[in-house]
Motif scaffolding. Sequence first.
Motif, mmCIF file in Angstrom:
data_model
loop_
_atom_site.group_PDB
_atom_site.id
_atom_site.type_symbol
_atom_site.label_atom_id
_atom_site.label_comp_id
_atom_site.label_asym_id
_atom_site.label_seq_id
_atom_site.Cartn_x
_atom_site.Cartn_y
_atom_site.Cartn_z
ATOM 1 N N PHE A 93 0.812 -1.193 0.003
ATOM 2 C CA PHE A 93 0.039 -0.076 0.053
ATOM 3 C C PHE A 93 0.991 1.181 0.008
ATOM 4 O O PHE A 93 1.937 1.189 0.779
ATOM 5 C CB PHE A 93 -0.906 0.116 1.164
ATOM 6 C CG PHE A 93 -2.115 0.984 1.228
ATOM 7 C CD1 PHE A 93 -2.972 0.701 0.550
ATOM 8 C CD2 PHE A 93 -1.996 2.286 2.063
ATOM 9 C CE1 PHE A 93 -4.102 1.512 0.416
ATOM 10 C CE2 PHE A 93 -3.063 2.949 1.836
ATOM 11 C CZ PHE A 93 -4.235 2.787 1.075
ATOM 12 N N ARG A 94 0.374 2.141 -1.084
ATOM 13 C CA ARG A 94 1.072 3.447 -0.711
ATOM 14 C C ARG A 94 0.705 4.185 0.489
ATOM 15 O O ARG A 94 -0.362 4.880 0.482
ATOM 16 C CB ARG A 94 0.801 4.182 -2.006
ATOM 17 C CG ARG A 94 1.602 3.682 -3.349
ATOM 18 C CD ARG A 94 1.060 4.465 -4.506
ATOM 19 N NE ARG A 94 -0.413 4.029 -5.002
ATOM 20 C CZ ARG A 94 -1.051 4.396 -5.787
ATOM 21 N NH1 ARG A 94 -0.629 5.651 -6.564
ATOM 22 N NH2 ARG A 94 -2.285 4.146 -5.787
ATOM 23 N N SER A 95 1.514 4.243 1.475
ATOM 24 C CA SER A 95 1.146 4.818 2.882
ATOM 25 C C SER A 95 1.620 6.092 3.374
ATOM 26 O O SER A 95 1.032 6.730 4.049
ATOM 27 C CB SER A 95 1.872 3.816 3.967
ATOM 28 O OG SER A 95 1.379 2.744 4.204
ATOM 29 N N GLY A 96 2.261 6.823 2.425
ATOM 30 C CA GLY A 96 2.650 8.199 2.622
ATOM 31 C C GLY A 96 2.573 9.010 1.346
ATOM 32 O O GLY A 96 3.127 8.614 0.231
ATOM 33 N N LEU A 97 1.597 9.702 0.969
ATOM 34 C CA LEU A 97 1.397 10.569 -0.205
ATOM 35 C C LEU A 97 1.290 12.157 0.003
ATOM 36 O O LEU A 97 0.530 12.459 0.899
ATOM 37 C CB LEU A 97 0.296 9.965 -1.001
ATOM 38 C CG LEU A 97 -0.004 8.345 -1.204
ATOM 39 C CD1 LEU A 97 -1.310 7.918 -1.952
ATOM 40 C CD2 LEU A 97 1.177 8.169 -2.258
#
Lengths: 260, 260, 260, 260
Positions: D177-181
């Motif tokens: 999962f892309r956890s910091g955007l």
Amino acid sequence: MITTIVWGENVHEQKNKVVADIYPGGMHNHIAAALNNDPEISASVAVLQDPEHGLSKERLAGTDVLIWWGHAAHGEVADEVVERVCERVWGGMGIIFLHSAHFSKPFKRLMGAPCNLTWREAGERERLWITSRNHPITAGVPDSFELENEEMYGEPFGVPEPLETVFISWFQGGEVFRSGLTYKRGTGNIFYFRPGHETYPTYHNEIVQRVIANGVKWTYNPQPKITDPTAAPNVPVDKAPEKIEERGPRLHRDGEEGYR
Amino acid sequence: MITTIVWGENVHEQKNKVVADIYPGGMHNHIAAALNNDPEISASVAVLQDPEHGLSKERLAGTDVLIWWGHAAHGEVADEVVERVCERVWGGMGIIFLHSAHFSKPFKRLMGAPCNLTWREAGERERLWITSRNHPITAGVPDSFELENEEMYGEPFGVPEPLETVFISWFQGGEVFRSGLTYKRGTGNIFYFRPGHETYPTYHNEIVQRVIANGVKWTYNPQPKITDPTAAPNVPVDKAPEKIEERGPRLHRDGEEGYR
Amino acid sequence: MITTIVWGENVHEQKNKVVADIYPGGMHNHIAAALNNDPEISASVAVLQDPEHGLSKERLAGTDVLIWWGHAAHGEVADEVVERVCERVWGGMGIIFLHSAHFSKPFKRLMGAPCNLTWREAGERERLWITSRNHPITAGVPDSFELENEEMYGEPFGVPEPLETVFISWFQGGEVFRSGLTYKRGTGNIFYFRPGHETYPTYHNEIVQRVIANGVKWTYNPQPKITDPTAAPNVPVDKAPEKIEERGPRLHRDGEEGYR
Amino acid sequence: MITTIVWGENVHEQKNKVVADIYPGGMHNHIAAALNNDPEISASVAVLQDPEHGLSKERLAGTDVLIWWGHAAHGEVADEVVERVCERVWGGMGIIFLHSAHFSKPFKRLMGAPCNLTWREAGERERLWITSRNHPITAGVPDSFELENEEMYGEPFGVPEPLETVFISWFQGGEVFRSGLTYKRGTGNIFYFRPGHETYPTYHNEIVQRVIANGVKWTYNPQPKITDPTAAPNVPVDKAPEKIEERGPRLHRDGEEGYR
């Protein structure tokens, strides 16, 4: 204090009376002096004619931000120094490219792109517009500002899509240009800023000076620089974050260096 | 038909029995054969050992998409050929970099970045997840798929922020990696795709084959290639889109070439 | 064939003689007719005054690309239809917003941003420049082209940083504007294209027509549309890709729907 | 001092003994207390149950950064407050969305996208990896760190391509999962950070606390807030930067407000 070097090619200042009259001490000294009015910035200079172009490994190791202006002598910059500068950028040094530095070796190296454009030297009016409102680089800058005499640079500009487009220029002769662009390469921040043809007094303009100072602060990365930014470490099986067992055939031995 | 070259380093196929057993004709021929099952693609091969590495100016001039696989012999690729390939990409040729090509000269040249990562050769399980749903590169690909044995590549991956992140990999040993990334440089489209360690039968996997074929179609730019992609033409005053008069001092004469 | 709807507000065509004279059948019919010259596109129309604004669930379910032109009556578009359109975009329908649609409900909804700009209605000259050379949307379009009379839209334009900036406009009165921008939301491609003030014959211009047709092809996603694009499925423990055992406290029961 | 509000839904803290035991004063107070250890941050709290959810116009007008945590009661947040929050973000307030706030009204409003994902509540191990090395949000954070018990969020995550992907998570059960955007909308900076399921002690983790404090500093925009961020001013002909004369037919009168 942000330790900054203003690198100047220092060619036309020596050969061309117009340029010498506008920038008696050279463009690099003029820009550095303007930056030194900012209490957060400590700027010194380096020129093409210095040993190692003034960019020794030791000096770069203590530098936070490098500003690059070049035009007539791009080809005279030593490839070894170019690689050294790029490695330092990857390790966290900020870098600002001004005007004709769009065709400098380090800019082309960091972009991986043709970096070409159209151009015309006619002293026409340029007006820069902010496109990324309240970006740190635009602090204290009005929505638009004018430079009465500038060289035209026109689209298409052969650069990669940026992180953000911060300024776009309007030219009297009918062209437009993305004049402020941000990038990141490795851990280093990059800012390209268009204005600054050497036969016009662009770097005497206070808004231009402010954008460059803002650019120094934006490209500055206060985190510790990375000294080996291209390292590609092997993670042995027994150091894997999750317990695994080796399976199948392999080429490498544990902890061995990879191919480059 | 999309005229495609699969470039292979062709080193381990000759020296390593494991690799030779998986890919008896070499990885390049195996990949090309799979692509030739697609009625829109016409794939041939080139290898490091060919004259000019099989990438003569004439051959590249007729090529739409180039696929690059290299690992042990990155350093043996001639700089002149690297520059030629990059110029062709800037002119509109699509290019796909597979697996260890992350450290190949043309990839590093086009990224302008360190391109480093962490790695482990343990035959562990990799699972790729789609992050850009219904991207053309994911046509016919499920939300996730597995490769039972692969080399691990781990973040941080030292590449520029892409146009889009298309795949992210999960590894059994605990790492993650951005496994599918798109870029544009000049007028050429670029796709990096991670899987493909030479000691595992990755390119026999049908989903992997489909992703590569999709990648060929996505990187393919049907518009006419640009033959001089770095040209920076002067626009003389009398050719300016808006009527202007020249003002102020200048360095250049009309129509003169700019500095590089 | 790409099934396309041209949606027109159809207000000024009915009330304003200038507009009616330029577009006797309405702007929507004029644009649709131009698109229907392209053998890959099948365009029909819908207007604000139709039941459900001509955008019933059934009709959208068979639509590949929607083109939106609105200006005076943004506020009259039903929120329910806006949400339906956005859901269809997330599911894969392409959408093109023309000119004053920058302030339409679906554009603001998809951007999540103010979408504001400066403007002037003075019939001044606009010149559009390509910034993403050989982007599919620019196929057959010269590096720049002119519209002798247009409304001015000026920066800063309050939109998110796009996937790519494809066109930038120069205006006679001194402003610039990012006139061609691409986005992706969910699995749907979005293209904003600036020209098209209703009192000028902009959509009679052949290059403008070509850009719109190119835009239809670029926003068109041939993959199957996703019918429930906001679904957030639970993955029960026994369906996890890797075998795990449940640990610790929890709020939800297996397979239960999450909160929204 | 960066004036910060931690907004908490404050529902499970009141109803669920597990959550109440981990966060006796509520998650919002716990997070605010951790932030107040940072000398640059002054954090207070607001909850759903407060009048206007604690987010009156006056209070927001003095706020630099808002942190949002919600889960069970997204639907109970008043649309008027959501719009007010978004307008303040467009005007320059930073905003951080934590964990299940991916489905909160203001996040969905600012993204313009479905914001969906897959999920599993099994107390499994999560490991976050930095993908944008030396990003300000990662200051003092190791290349990876673990949370022994977390809820799983899996790709594809239905959000727009971010400015930068800062963290990616590995999950024990096999997902990523892309956890910091990071995003920018109007003049406001946005950071989404994944961890923080309410039945686990995630916000007691010191690295998580540090990321949130870094996020406050990164989203904080020290430039003056814009009070009318959706204004679209007319520029009358006599105020055009370049002298022009009005030509052709028009719809609007000088200085008139545009349509919305």
